[in-house]
Design an enzyme around this catalytic site. Structure first.
Site, PDB file in Angstrom:
ATOM      1  N   THR A   1       2.423  10.006   2.228  1.00 52.31           N
ATOM      2  CA  THR A   1       3.451  10.012   2.635  1.00 52.31           C
ATOM      3  C   THR A   1       4.694   8.934   2.492  1.00 52.31           C
ATOM      4  O   THR A   1       5.836   9.110   2.206  1.00 52.31           O
ATOM      5  CB  THR A   1       3.762  10.348   4.192  1.00 52.31           C
ATOM      6  N   LYS A   2       4.024   7.700   2.626  1.00 58.00           N
ATOM      7  CA  LYS A   2       4.827   6.584   2.599  1.00 58.00           C
ATOM      8  C   LYS A   2       4.460   5.412   1.757  1.00 58.00           C
ATOM      9  O   LYS A   2       3.219   5.568   1.133  1.00 58.00           O
ATOM     10  CB  LYS A   2       4.999   5.945   3.973  1.00 58.00           C
TER      11      LYS A   2
ATOM     12  N   VAL B   1       4.556   1.188   1.230  1.00 58.93           N
ATOM     13  CA  VAL B   1       4.916  -0.050   1.976  1.00 58.93           C
ATOM     14  C   VAL B   1       4.913  -1.374   1.117  1.00 58.93           C
ATOM     15  O   VAL B   1       4.129  -1.586   0.299  1.00 58.93           O
ATOM     16  CB  VAL B   1       3.886  -0.257   3.153  1.00 58.93           C
TER      17      VAL B   1
ATOM     18  N   LYS C   1       8.519   0.013   5.243  1.00 58.84           N
ATOM     19  CA  LYS C   1       7.911   1.470   5.023  1.00 58.84           C
ATOM     20  C   LYS C   1       8.973   2.421   4.619  1.00 58.84           C
ATOM     21  O   LYS C   1      10.016   2.329   5.560  1.00 58.84           O
ATOM     22  CB  LYS C   1       7.291   1.955   6.219  1.00 58.84           C
TER      23      LYS C   1
ATOM     24  N   ASP D   1      -5.218  12.221  11.739  1.00 59.07           N
ATOM     25  CA  ASP D   1      -5.574  11.427  10.629  1.00 59.07           C
ATOM     26  C   ASP D   1      -6.199  10.173  10.709  1.00 59.07           C
ATOM     27  O   ASP D   1      -5.332   9.125  10.599  1.00 59.07           O
ATOM     28  CB  ASP D   1      -4.572  11.623   9.510  1.00 59.07           C
TER      29      ASP D   1
ATOM     30  N   GLY E   1       0.716  -1.244  -0.054  1.00 54.15           N
ATOM     31  CA  GLY E   1      -0.104   0.051  -0.014  1.00 54.15           C
ATOM     32  C   GLY E   1       0.863   1.438  -0.073  1.00 54.15           C
ATOM     33  O   GLY E   1       1.933   1.391   0.191  1.00 54.15           O
ATOM     34  N   SER E   2       0.321   2.248  -0.227  1.00 56.51           N
ATOM     35  CA  SER E   2       0.845   3.821  -0.059  1.00 56.51           C
ATOM     36  C   SER E   2       0.036   5.029   0.141  1.00 56.51           C
ATOM     37  O   SER E   2      -1.364   4.616  -0.013  1.00 56.51           O
ATOM     38  CB  SER E   2       1.610   4.169  -1.444  1.00 56.51           C
ATOM     39  N   GLY E   3       0.353   5.948   0.682  1.00 62.32           N
ATOM     40  CA  GLY E   3      -0.390   6.948   1.065  1.00 62.32           C
ATOM     41  C   GLY E   3       0.236   8.416   0.680  1.00 62.32           C
ATOM     42  O   GLY E   3       1.264   8.242  -0.270  1.00 62.32           O
TER      43      GLY E   3
HETATM   44  N1  LIG Z   1       2.579  -3.198   8.216  1.00 58.77           N
HETATM   45  C1  LIG Z   1       1.697  -3.098   7.009  1.00 58.77           C
HETATM   46  N2  LIG Z   1       1.394  -4.252   6.617  1.00 58.77           N
HETATM   47  C2  LIG Z   1       0.537  -4.143   5.522  1.00 58.77           C
HETATM   48  N3  LIG Z   1       0.311  -2.928   4.992  1.00 58.77           N
HETATM   49  C3  LIG Z   1       0.384  -2.028   5.535  1.00 58.77           C
HETATM   50  C4  LIG Z   1       1.453  -1.785   6.763  1.00 58.77           C
HETATM   51  N4  LIG Z   1       1.604  -0.535   6.862  1.00 58.77           N
HETATM   52  C5  LIG Z   1       0.906   0.305   6.148  1.00 58.77           C
HETATM   53  N5  LIG Z   1       0.421  -0.439   5.114  1.00 58.77           N
HETATM   54  C6  LIG Z   1      -0.593  -0.107   4.057  1.00 58.77           C
HETATM   55  O1  LIG Z   1       0.308   0.911   3.248  1.00 58.77           O
HETATM   56  C7  LIG Z   1      -0.506   2.182   3.293  1.00 58.77           C
HETATM   57  C8  LIG Z   1       0.358   3.588   3.391  1.00 58.77           C
HETATM   58  O2  LIG Z   1       0.922   3.385   4.897  1.00 58.77           O
HETATM   59  P1  LIG Z   1       0.667   4.619   5.735  1.00 58.77           P
HETATM   60  O3  LIG Z   1       1.497   4.469   7.090  1.00 58.77           O
HETATM   61  O4  LIG Z   1      -0.740   4.977   5.921  1.00 58.77           O
HETATM   62  O5  LIG Z   1       1.530   5.713   4.832  1.00 58.77           O
HETATM   63  P2  LIG Z   1       0.713   7.256   4.501  1.00 58.77           P
HETATM   64  O6  LIG Z   1       1.478   8.117   6.002  1.00 58.77           O
HETATM   65  O7  LIG Z   1       1.509   7.745   3.347  1.00 58.77           O
HETATM   66  O8  LIG Z   1      -0.684   7.377   4.854  1.00 58.77           O
HETATM   67  C9  LIG Z   1      -1.724   2.001   4.550  1.00 58.77           C
HETATM   68  O9  LIG Z   1      -2.839   2.503   4.139  1.00 58.77           O
HETATM   69  C10 LIG Z   1      -1.762   0.583   4.439  1.00 58.77           C
HETATM   70  O10 LIG Z   1      -2.955   0.005   3.611  1.00 58.77           O
END
Ligand SMILES: Nc1ncnc2c1ncn2[C@@H]1O[C@H](COP(=O)(O)OP(=O)(O)O)[C@@H](O)[C@H]1O
Ligand SMILES: *[C@@H]1O[C@H](CO)[C@@H](O)[C@H](O)[C@H]1NC(C)=O
Ligand SMILES: *[C@@H]1O[C@H](CO)[C@@H](O)[C@H](O)[C@H]1NC(C)=O
Ligand SMILES: *[C@@H]1O[C@H](CO)[C@@H](O)[C@H](O)[C@H]1NC(C)=O
Ligand SMILES: *[C@@H]1O[C@H](CO)[C@@H](O)[C@H](O)[C@H]1NC(C)=O
Ligand SMILES: *[C@@H]1O[C@H](CO)[C@@H](O)[C@H](O)[C@H]1NC(C)=O
Ligand SMILES: [Mg+2]
Length: 467
Positions: A118-119, A121, A135, A245, A114-116
């Site tokens: 900022t980050k 994964v 991440k 958030d 996944g991604s958002g």
């Molecule tokens: N430990 C994990 N295992 C599986 N998927 C993850 C994990 N951590 C994050 N993700 C996926 O990655 C996405 C982005 O991570 P996140 O920390 O929310 O980044 P951002 O700060 O960019 O929103 C999340 O919405 C989630 O779906």
């Protein structure tokens, strides 16, 4: 001037030098026309520096706050805080067993998780056959894009966005709870992995649609986990933490348990106030005001914000729907009091634990017809083979009808209410609450011995339709 030995210090110094030079040159060219003294992008540069400084400061503050808790003798000046002049996310709690840069050298990315903003994964297989989530900064993400639009400096933008991940790592080290994703290690070696990387326990992104279709027991588990998490956050080692958030996509599922993964927008500040009206919480459908405490802080506002978000993003969708009939009054009471923020997180947790206790004890089934099992012949130590399955909803198993029950009596009642059901079996498989999993069928070809199983066959009904 040890300050200049740090990359950040040097960067700051150079920027200042460029600025000063610009001013000098312009003054020389245009005399004393102050308003034209700065180059076109100097204010932008200043703004970027200021933002970097602010993020640095925030992290530093968080570090000090949390170190006081973990090690009261540690100060910001201690070497552990700075590694090569860079502020470390804090190594005071690093563990011998933690995964670090070396382990990542043998990694294979096997999936995108996944991604958002900022980050990003990735799912990664470690040499030992273990899977973890990595991440790192999302270079295509909104944060990075906005920064590049404003400042056109990829190195500084990467640094700015990295601060968020560093903050998250620091928080993950300090906040440990079964409903927070576990930090397994980190790597800050840019040669090996290209920027700061957090190594996390791997989960599955939360799929609200899928969760909506799952049994009430599983949906209740998610809500209970969330309430336990919020209770912990309301009095964490760092103080009361607000998740600014707060959305389902900031959580993942690990073996049926909800876990918070996105912590970079967490805040441990509560607003200062003069009067109650300063302590305002605004939501699209509801505004709340909170008391301004004698110390002139909106104390408890973080807790309220989290709890209402839990109500509007999770409880309303997951909790009432298909709740066991006798638990409905309690559930409605929880919905009503969280929806109007009439109860604290502590009181809410007590209410949730009470629901769990009732559900586990089977108290809510007390008025089941007592003799329902008379309609069934029991074959203990047997398992059915060559089964004819039928589907029901919400089944634990896609192909058949597998439901959680408190006892054979509850299973008998369910079987009797399904026209297709001619038998059911119970094994030693249990759900997270300890309830039994019952498998309902419309027929089977024969029985085989199995000490862990019992088959219940429905006797002929008055209508003669059965057996
Ligand atoms: N430990 C994990 N295992 C599986 N998927 C993850 C994990 N951590 C994050 N993700 C996926 O990655 C996405 C982005 O991570 P996140 O920390 O929310 O980044 P951002 O700060 O960019 O929103 C999340 O919405 C989630 O779906
Ligand atoms: C940290 O270092 C600064 C400058 O070197 C000094 O002024 C400050 O007192 C130090 N703080 C502590 C807690 O030692
Ligand atoms: C380090 O890991 C071990 C084993 O997992 C654990 O028992 C111990 O509490 C950990 N220490 C710290 C400081 O996290
Ligand atoms: C909440 O407060 C804002 C600002 O005071 C106001 O504009 C809005 O209409 C209020 N919303 C509700 C639902 O009361
Ligand atoms: C809670 O119950 C009261 C009284 O019945 C009602 O006025 C209120 O709207 C309810 N609030 C929610 C969020 O359901
Ligand atoms: C909430 O519960 C915790 C632990 O059970 C307790 O330490 C804390 O004081 C309680 N908070 C309030 C406001 O009662
Ligand atoms: Mg996120």
């Amino acid at each position: 001037m040890t300050f200049l030995k740090t990359p950040f210090g040097l960067f700051f110094f150079l920027a200042l030098a460029v600025l000063t030079l610009t001013v000098v040159l312009k003054k020389w060219h245009f005399g004393l026309r102050e308003e034209e003294a700065f180059g076109d992008d100097a204010p932008e540069r200043n703004r970027l520096l200021q933002q970097l400084q602010e993020r640095h400061q925030e992290l530093k503050q968080l570090y000090v706050t949390s170190s006081e808790f973990i090690n009261p003798h540690l100060s910001v000046n201690d070497s552990v805080f700075y590694i090569n002049g860079e502020m470390s996310a804090g190594n005071t709690v690093t563990n011998e067993t933690e995964i670090g840069c070396e382990e990542l050298a043998g990694m294979k990315a096997v999936d995108f998780l996944g991604s958002g903003y900022t980050k990003t994964v990735l799912k990664v297989a470690l040499p030992q056959g273990l899977f973890v989530a990595l991440k790192s900064v999302n270079h295509q993400g909104t944060d990075m894009r906005m920064c590049m639009q404003d400042f056109k400096d990829s190195q500084s933008c990467h640094k700015l966005v990295s601060f968020k991940l560093r903050k998250e790592i620091l928080l993950l080290q300090r906040l440990q709870h079964p409903n927070i994703v576990q930090l397994k290690g980190q790597c800050q070696d840019s040669v090996l992995v290209g920027g700061i990387t957090a190594i996390l326990e791997q989960g599955m992104p939360l799929q609200m649609i899928q969760l909506l279709q799952s049994p009430w027991e599983e949906r209740f588990r998610v809500c209970l986990g969330l309430v336990r998490l919020l209770q912990y956050l309301s009095q964490s080692p760092l103080g009361s933490v607000a998740l600014l958030d707060f959305q389902p996509r900031q959580f993942v599922m690990v073996s049926g348990e909800l876990k918070l993964t996105d912590l970079d927008d967490a805040s441990i500040k509560e607003p200062a106030c003069q009067e109650d009206s300063d302590c305002l919480l605004q939501f699209p459908l509801h505004n709340f005001t909170h008391r301004c405490s004698p110390s002139r802080i909106c104390k408890g506002l973080n807790e309220m914000r989290n709890l209402y978000n839990a109500y509007r993003y999770f409880f309303t969708y997951l909790l009432p729907h298909q709740a066991p009939p006798l638990l409905k009054p309690l559930i409605h009471q929880i919905m009503n009091s969280t929806g109007d923020l009439k109860q604290s997180i502590n009181e809410t947790l007590i209410a949730f634990e009470e629901v769990l206790h009732m559900y586990q004890s089977g108290q809510h089934l007390e008025n089941l017809p007592p003799f329902i099992t008379r309609d069934y012949a029991v074959l203990k130590g047997m398992r059915s083979v060559g089964n004819m399955e039928y589907r029901c909803w919400p089944s634990y198993n896609q192909q058949g009808c597998v439901l959680s029950v408190h006892s054979a009596r509850e299973a008998a009642l369910i079987c009797s209410s399904h026209p297709q059901c001619t038998s059911f079996s119970l094994s030693n498989e249990r759900t997270w609450t300890g309830r039994l999993l019952a498998s309902f069928r419309s027929g089977f070809s024969h029985l085989v011995p199995d000490v862990n199983s019992a088959v219940y066959m429905r006797r002929v009904k008055a209508s003669g339709a059965m057996l």
